[in-house]
Design a protein around this motif. Structure first.
Motif, PDB file in Angstrom:
ATOM      1  N   UNK A 129      12.290  -6.932   2.394  1.00 46.52           N
ATOM      2  CA  UNK A 129      11.854  -6.039   3.466  1.00 46.52           C
ATOM      3  C   UNK A 129      12.407  -4.628   3.276  1.00 46.52           C
ATOM      4  N   UNK A 130      11.520  -3.651   3.396  1.00 47.80           N
ATOM      5  CA  UNK A 130      11.922  -2.254   3.283  1.00 47.80           C
ATOM      6  C   UNK A 130      11.977  -1.717   1.878  1.00 47.80           C
ATOM      7  N   UNK A 131      11.713  -2.575   0.885  1.00 46.56           N
ATOM      8  CA  UNK A 131      11.738  -2.144  -0.511  1.00 46.56           C
ATOM      9  C   UNK A 131      10.456  -2.577  -1.216  1.00 46.56           C
ATOM     10  N   UNK A 132      10.079  -1.819  -2.207  1.00 46.73           N
ATOM     11  CA  UNK A 132       8.939  -2.175  -3.039  1.00 46.73           C
ATOM     12  C   UNK A 132       9.436  -2.508  -4.438  1.00 46.73           C
ATOM     13  N   UNK A 133       9.037  -3.671  -4.939  1.00 45.81           N
ATOM     14  CA  UNK A 133       9.438  -4.086  -6.267  1.00 45.81           C
ATOM     15  C   UNK A 133       8.242  -4.528  -7.083  1.00 45.81           C
ATOM     16  N   UNK A 192     -12.521  -5.589 -16.562  1.00 45.93           N
ATOM     17  CA  UNK A 192     -12.074  -4.429 -15.801  1.00 45.93           C
ATOM     18  C   UNK A 192     -11.359  -4.928 -14.545  1.00 45.93           C
ATOM     19  N   UNK A 193     -10.100  -4.530 -14.400  1.00 46.18           N
ATOM     20  CA  UNK A 193      -9.278  -4.969 -13.273  1.00 46.18           C
ATOM     21  C   UNK A 193      -8.896  -3.756 -12.434  1.00 46.18           C
ATOM     22  N   UNK A 194      -9.278  -3.726 -11.156  1.00 44.84           N
ATOM     23  CA  UNK A 194      -9.077  -2.530 -10.329  1.00 44.84           C
ATOM     24  C   UNK A 194      -7.615  -2.272  -9.985  1.00 44.84           C
ATOM     25  N   UNK A 195      -7.237  -1.013 -10.095  1.00 44.92           N
ATOM     26  CA  UNK A 195      -5.963  -0.534  -9.577  1.00 44.92           C
ATOM     27  C   UNK A 195      -6.267   0.439  -8.447  1.00 44.92           C
ATOM     28  N   UNK A 196      -5.521   0.345  -7.350  1.00 42.12           N
ATOM     29  CA  UNK A 196      -5.765   1.226  -6.210  1.00 42.12           C
ATOM     30  C   UNK A 196      -4.546   2.109  -5.952  1.00 42.12           C
ATOM     31  N   UNK A 197      -4.812   3.270  -5.355  1.00 39.85           N
ATOM     32  CA  UNK A 197      -3.774   4.234  -5.008  1.00 39.85           C
ATOM     33  C   UNK A 197      -3.563   4.168  -3.498  1.00 39.85           C
ATOM     34  N   UNK A 198      -2.361   3.834  -3.075  1.00 39.62           N
ATOM     35  CA  UNK A 198      -2.106   3.625  -1.648  1.00 39.62           C
ATOM     36  C   UNK A 198      -0.895   4.441  -1.209  1.00 39.62           C
ATOM     37  N   UNK A 199      -1.076   5.239  -0.164  1.00 42.02           N
ATOM     38  CA  UNK A 199       0.045   5.954   0.425  1.00 42.02           C
ATOM     39  C   UNK A 199       1.053   4.920   0.924  1.00 42.02           C
ATOM     40  N   UNK A 200       2.310   5.088   0.585  1.00 43.55           N
ATOM     41  CA  UNK A 200       3.302   4.065   0.925  1.00 43.55           C
ATOM     42  C   UNK A 200       3.439   3.845   2.421  1.00 43.55           C
ATOM     43  N   UNK A 201       3.179   4.889   3.197  1.00 39.26           N
ATOM     44  CA  UNK A 201       3.222   4.730   4.648  1.00 39.26           C
ATOM     45  C   UNK A 201       2.073   3.885   5.182  1.00 39.26           C
ATOM     46  N   UNK A 202       1.110   3.567   4.325  1.00 44.66           N
ATOM     47  CA  UNK A 202      -0.011   2.704   4.712  1.00 44.66           C
ATOM     48  C   UNK A 202       0.200   1.265   4.243  1.00 44.66           C
ATOM     49  N   UNK A 203       1.441   0.967   3.813  1.00 39.18           N
ATOM     50  CA  UNK A 203       1.803  -0.379   3.388  1.00 39.18           C
ATOM     51  C   UNK A 203       2.887  -0.911   4.304  1.00 39.18           C
ATOM     52  N   UNK A 204       2.682  -2.096   4.864  1.00 35.61           N
ATOM     53  CA  UNK A 204       3.687  -2.723   5.699  1.00 35.61           C
ATOM     54  C   UNK A 204       4.610  -3.543   4.809  1.00 35.61           C
ATOM     55  N   UNK A 205       5.768  -2.978   4.499  1.00 37.40           N
ATOM     56  CA  UNK A 205       6.692  -3.658   3.601  1.00 37.40           C
ATOM     57  C   UNK A 205       8.138  -3.605   4.108  1.00 37.40           C
TER      58      UNK A 205
END
Length: 278
Positions: A57-61, A265-278
């Motif tokens: 929680x609170x970190x991205x790995x 072809x495997x999609x990669x997406x760009x996501x603002x970190x504030x739009x991720x619940x982590x």
């Protein structure tokens, strides 16, 4: 009398695009026989492979599993909307990482924007690596299919694995490529290097063992599936070669740009970190 104004508890809060997965994807390790170093070199045959992590929680790995409501229907579908955090977003124009944005990779290859572990396409049927993925990129999800996702930069500078915009000792200049009407793009070598702690180009079997989530739905688990998938990055010393993720070798490999038989072809997406619940 004193009155205290209370916040409206009914006030709607905009839901996050992505939230941590509550279940993880699994596959069964099959016996590959003649294939070199697939999952049966890491597991016993018939063992269960579990992809990704629940995370902290609170970190991205690297490998943290998320369900992302990319189509905007309000449902976080763990079967078809599974993504994995790779690294910070890599800007190919500034050649630097942007810590405000996260790069997330889809769990599967796609065909016409839908998950498909068997579909393979050429990167560029002309067998030239300086134009970008002109032949197969149309298979990536469109902005109408994944209406909640927007690329940070639709137009991208093409680079080689060294972070340069040339191939063959600088004699061939790499151009830009625009993912027109697409909600996703391809990963870069730079993002994989950072996520997995490797330097792509060594062809070291097993170098992606720390990033096993990149190998889901490839020959890593089942020999009948595709070898892997294309990366956006061109080869620095060969104008016909493009980098890819190779599932059965568990490393970053490469192939001719016109090879339509082995890679998807495997999609990669760009996501603002504030739009991720982590």
């Amino acid at each position: 009398l004193n009155y205290v104004q209370k916040e409206d508890s009914a006030k709607e809060v905009e839901p996050k695009l992505c939230k941590r997965a509550i279940t993880l994807h699994t596959e069964i390790c099959k016996d590959h026989g003649g294939d070199h170093n697939p999952c049966d070199k890491v597991y016993n045959v018939d063992d269960t492979i579990t992809y990704g992590h629940y995370g902290v929680s609170g970190k991205l790995g690297s490998g943290d599993a998320f369900d992302c409501d990319v189509n905007g229907d309000g449902v976080y579908n763990s079967d078809t909307e599974r993504f994995y955090y790779v690294s910070d977003y890599y800007d190919t124009t500034s050649k630097s990482f942007n810590s405000d944005y996260a790069t997330l990779i889809y769990y599967n290859n796609v065909k016409a924007g839908e998950p498909n572990s068997l579909a393979t396409f050429a990167y560029d049927a002309s067998n030239e690596n300086w134009h970008g993925p002109v032949t197969g990129y149309g298979e990536l999800p469109s902005v109408s299919q994944w209406s909640k996702v927007t690329l940070l930069n639709e137009k991208r500078q093409l680079l080689n694995e060294k972070g340069e915009a040339t191939t063959v000792n600088g004699s061939n200049v790499l151009g830009t490529f625009t993912y027109t009407d697409k909600a996703a793009r391809l990963l870069t070598v730079q993002e994989i290097n950072r996520a997995c702690g490797i330097t792509a180009g060594t062809f070291m079997e097993g170098e992606l063992d720390t990033c096993e989530y990149l190998l889901e739905n490839t020959k890593y688990s089942t020999s009948s599936l595709s070898y892997g998938y294309w990366i956006e990055t061109a080869h620095s010393n060969n104008p016909f070669i493009v980098w890819d993720v190779l599932g059965n070798g568990r490393f970053v490999s490469n192939a001719k740009a016109n090879d339509a038989a082995g890679r998807g072809f495997r999609p990669a997406i760009d996501v603002l970190k504030t739009d991720i619940l982590y």
